[in-house]
Write a protein that holds these residues in place. Structure first.
Motif, PDB file in Angstrom:
ATOM      1  N   ILE A  74      22.458 -51.942  20.015  1.00  0.00           N
ATOM      2  CA  ILE A  74      22.309 -50.511  19.762  1.00  0.00           C
ATOM      3  C   ILE A  74      20.987 -50.320  19.030  1.00  0.00           C
ATOM      4  CG2 ILE A  74      23.249 -48.488  18.586  1.00  0.00           C
ATOM      5  CD1 ILE A  74      26.022 -49.680  18.934  1.00  0.00           C
ATOM      6  N   ALA A  75      20.016 -49.726  19.716  1.00  0.00           N
ATOM      7  CA  ALA A  75      18.652 -49.643  19.206  1.00  0.00           C
ATOM      8  C   ALA A  75      18.413 -48.367  18.409  1.00  0.00           C
ATOM      9  CB  ALA A  75      17.657 -49.767  20.349  1.00  0.00           C
ATOM     10  N   CYS A  76      19.244 -48.162  17.405  1.00  0.00           N
ATOM     11  CA  CYS A  76      19.027 -47.099  16.422  1.00  0.00           C
ATOM     12  C   CYS A  76      19.288 -47.712  15.060  1.00  0.00           C
ATOM     13  CB  CYS A  76      19.956 -45.913  16.656  1.00  0.00           C
ATOM     14  SG  CYS A  76      19.818 -44.647  15.356  1.00  0.00           S
ATOM     15  N   PHE A  77      18.363 -47.536  14.128  1.00  0.00           N
ATOM     16  CA  PHE A  77      18.473 -48.218  12.841  1.00  0.00           C
ATOM     17  C   PHE A  77      19.670 -47.751  12.027  1.00  0.00           C
ATOM     18  CE2 PHE A  77      17.214 -49.703   8.644  1.00  0.00           C
ATOM     19  CZ  PHE A  77      16.692 -50.956   8.944  1.00  0.00           C
ATOM     20  N   ASP A  78      20.192 -46.562  12.330  1.00  0.00           N
ATOM     21  CA  ASP A  78      21.404 -46.086  11.643  1.00  0.00           C
ATOM     22  C   ASP A  78      22.646 -46.851  12.084  1.00  0.00           C
ATOM     23  OD1 ASP A  78      19.665 -44.221  10.621  1.00  0.00           O
ATOM     24  OD2 ASP A  78      20.626 -42.487  11.536  1.00  0.00           O
ATOM     25  N   ASP A  79      22.506 -47.717  13.074  1.00  0.00           N
ATOM     26  CA  ASP A  79      23.654 -48.410  13.679  1.00  0.00           C
ATOM     27  C   ASP A  79      24.692 -47.402  14.173  1.00  0.00           C
ATOM     28  OD1 ASP A  79      22.466 -50.845  13.267  1.00  0.00           O
ATOM     29  OD2 ASP A  79      23.629 -51.339  11.470  1.00  0.00           O
ATOM     30  N   THR A  80      24.176 -46.390  14.827  1.00  0.00           N
ATOM     31  CA  THR A  80      24.985 -45.297  15.347  1.00  0.00           C
ATOM     32  C   THR A  80      26.103 -45.797  16.264  1.00  0.00           C
ATOM     33  OG1 THR A  80      23.047 -43.874  15.290  1.00  0.00           O
ATOM     34  CG2 THR A  80      24.879 -43.164  16.669  1.00  0.00           C
ATOM     35  N   PRO A 122      19.875 -41.520   3.372  1.00  0.00           N
ATOM     36  CA  PRO A 122      21.224 -41.756   2.859  1.00  0.00           C
ATOM     37  C   PRO A 122      22.123 -42.544   3.812  1.00  0.00           C
ATOM     38  CG  PRO A 122      20.552 -39.509   2.405  1.00  0.00           C
ATOM     39  CD  PRO A 122      19.526 -40.075   3.327  1.00  0.00           C
ATOM     40  N   VAL A 123      21.978 -42.316   5.118  1.00  0.00           N
ATOM     41  CA  VAL A 123      22.772 -43.075   6.092  1.00  0.00           C
ATOM     42  C   VAL A 123      22.439 -44.559   5.977  1.00  0.00           C
ATOM     43  CG1 VAL A 123      23.243 -43.428   8.547  1.00  0.00           C
ATOM     44  CG2 VAL A 123      22.859 -41.111   7.664  1.00  0.00           C
ATOM     45  N   ILE A 124      21.158 -44.866   5.885  1.00  0.00           N
ATOM     46  CA  ILE A 124      20.726 -46.266   5.768  1.00  0.00           C
ATOM     47  C   ILE A 124      21.186 -46.860   4.453  1.00  0.00           C
ATOM     48  CG2 ILE A 124      18.691 -47.755   5.605  1.00  0.00           C
ATOM     49  CD1 ILE A 124      17.292 -45.739   7.512  1.00  0.00           C
ATOM     50  N   GLU A 125      21.065 -46.098   3.372  1.00  0.00           N
ATOM     51  CA  GLU A 125      21.507 -46.601   2.061  1.00  0.00           C
ATOM     52  C   GLU A 125      23.002 -46.922   2.077  1.00  0.00           C
ATOM     53  OE1 GLU A 125      18.211 -44.091  -0.564  1.00  0.00           O
ATOM     54  OE2 GLU A 125      20.251 -43.316  -0.293  1.00  0.00           O
ATOM     55  N   ASP A 126      23.795 -46.053   2.690  1.00  0.00           N
ATOM     56  CA  ASP A 126      25.236 -46.316   2.786  1.00  0.00           C
ATOM     57  C   ASP A 126      25.504 -47.603   3.563  1.00  0.00           C
ATOM     58  OD1 ASP A 126      25.803 -44.029   1.365  1.00  0.00           O
ATOM     59  OD2 ASP A 126      26.395 -42.833   3.105  1.00  0.00           O
ATOM     60  N   ASN A 127      24.771 -47.807   4.666  1.00  0.00           N
ATOM     61  CA  ASN A 127      24.959 -49.023   5.456  1.00  0.00           C
ATOM     62  C   ASN A 127      24.567 -50.268   4.669  1.00  0.00           C
ATOM     63  OD1 ASN A 127      25.902 -47.639   7.682  1.00  0.00           O
ATOM     64  ND2 ASN A 127      23.965 -47.671   8.789  1.00  0.00           N
ATOM     65  N   TYR A 131      27.208 -53.254   4.075  1.00  0.00           N
ATOM     66  CA  TYR A 131      26.971 -54.602   4.590  1.00  0.00           C
ATOM     67  C   TYR A 131      26.799 -55.645   3.480  1.00  0.00           C
ATOM     68  CZ  TYR A 131      25.793 -52.106   8.973  1.00  0.00           C
ATOM     69  OH  TYR A 131      25.802 -51.307  10.081  1.00  0.00           O
ATOM     70  N   GLY A 132      26.715 -55.190   2.229  1.00  0.00           N
ATOM     71  CA  GLY A 132      26.634 -56.129   1.111  1.00  0.00           C
ATOM     72  C   GLY A 132      25.228 -56.490   0.675  1.00  0.00           C
ATOM     73  N   PHE A 133      24.229 -55.666   1.026  1.00  0.00           N
ATOM     74  CA  PHE A 133      22.856 -55.965   0.672  1.00  0.00           C
ATOM     75  C   PHE A 133      22.314 -55.043  -0.430  1.00  0.00           C
ATOM     76  CE2 PHE A 133      23.217 -57.556   5.042  1.00  0.00           C
ATOM     77  CZ  PHE A 133      22.742 -58.851   4.876  1.00  0.00           C
ATOM     78  N   GLY A 134      23.184 -54.305  -1.090  1.00  0.00           N
ATOM     79  CA  GLY A 134      22.735 -53.344  -2.089  1.00  0.00           C
ATOM     80  C   GLY A 134      21.934 -53.962  -3.211  1.00  0.00           C
ATOM     81  N   HIS A 135      22.289 -55.184  -3.626  1.00  0.00           N
ATOM     82  CA  HIS A 135      21.584 -55.816  -4.736  1.00  0.00           C
ATOM     83  C   HIS A 135      20.257 -56.437  -4.318  1.00  0.00           C
ATOM     84  CE1 HIS A 135      23.656 -59.019  -2.662  1.00  0.00           C
ATOM     85  NE2 HIS A 135      23.031 -59.937  -3.370  1.00  0.00           N
TER      86      HIS A 135
END
Length: 238
Positions: A74-80, A122-127, A131-135
């Motif tokens: 899926i070639a959208c960075f939002d993982d739509t 915000p969509v990317i930040e939520d993802n 996915y566990g990469f916030g830190h």
């Protein structure tokens, strides 16, 4: 091996650029087949566009499986529509956002993301947190360049992305994830300019998809990505 690369928006020129980027890194035994929905938004710039694109995306997933695809990107960075696509598909489905985060975390302890419009951040930040990469992520930057303007020289896309990268480095980012499939062509030049890894999600998704297929792995159907129980729903996407 046959990999379907699906652009969830309806802009043919963007699909062509994404497909070319995928083919440039695919193995010799990999066939890249680009596709896009016939209905939906011209660009995905925030959650509203993302929601509108999902039905068309799912139709493309079903059609690609019918045509013999071994994996889907899926070639959208939002993982739509990623979760829905994994439920409806029998083959692996990779979102370029998730692929990019995994890849950049393998080559950089910390990273930043550079995307298009502020409402997409915000969509990317939520993802990232999901996915566990916030830190690991220092910040998601927005260039405020519309998706379909990226390919136009007058947009100044390279310079504006580069400025965001400099700001990310100041915050401690050691790598960069480009937050739009339309930025793929800038990755190598940006990496040379800044001296740190610059990850394009399309390229990394191709590599991950090839690896999963070669390893004989596909999506678990025992839980959240189990096939839909209301089978009549599938008829809408066939």
């Amino acid at each position: 091996m046959r990999i379907a690369v699906i652009n969830p928006n309806t802009t043919a020129s963007m699909t062509q650029r994404i497909t070319a980027a995928a083919r440039a890194v695919a193995g010799r035994d990999t066939e890249i087949v680009g596709g896009q929905p016939t209905t939906g938004p011209e660009a995905i710039e925030g959650p509203f566009d993302g929601a509108l694109s999902v039905p068309g995306l799912l139709k493309e997933i079903v059609a690609a499986e019918r045509d013999g695809a071994d994996a889907h990107i899926i070639a959208c960075f939002d993982d739509t529509g990623l979760d829905a696509a994994r439920a409806i598909a029998t083959k692996p489905v990779i979102g370029i956002g998730e692929a990019s985060f995994h890849a950049v975390s393998l080559v950089a302890h910390s990273f930043c993301v550079v995307t298009t419009l502020s409402r997409s951040a915000p969509v990317i930040e939520d993802n990232i947190h999901r996915y566990g990469f916030g830190h690991r992520c220092r910040r998601v930057f927005a260039t405020d360049i519309p998706v379909l303007e990226l390919e136009k020289p007058q947009s100044g896309a390279f310079e504006r992305i580069s400025d965001c990268i400099r700001r990310g480095i100041e915050l401690g980012a050691e790598g960069v994830s480009l937050g739009c499939a339309g930025m793929a062509e800038f990755a190598l030049d940006l990496q040379r300019a800044h001296g740190i890894p610059v990850v394009d999600g399309v390229s990394t998704a191709v590599g991950l998809a090839e690896t999963l297929v070669r390893c004989g792995l596909t999506t678990s159907k025992s839980g959240v990505w189990a096939s839909p129980t209301r089978l009549h729903v599938l008829e809408k996407f066939s």
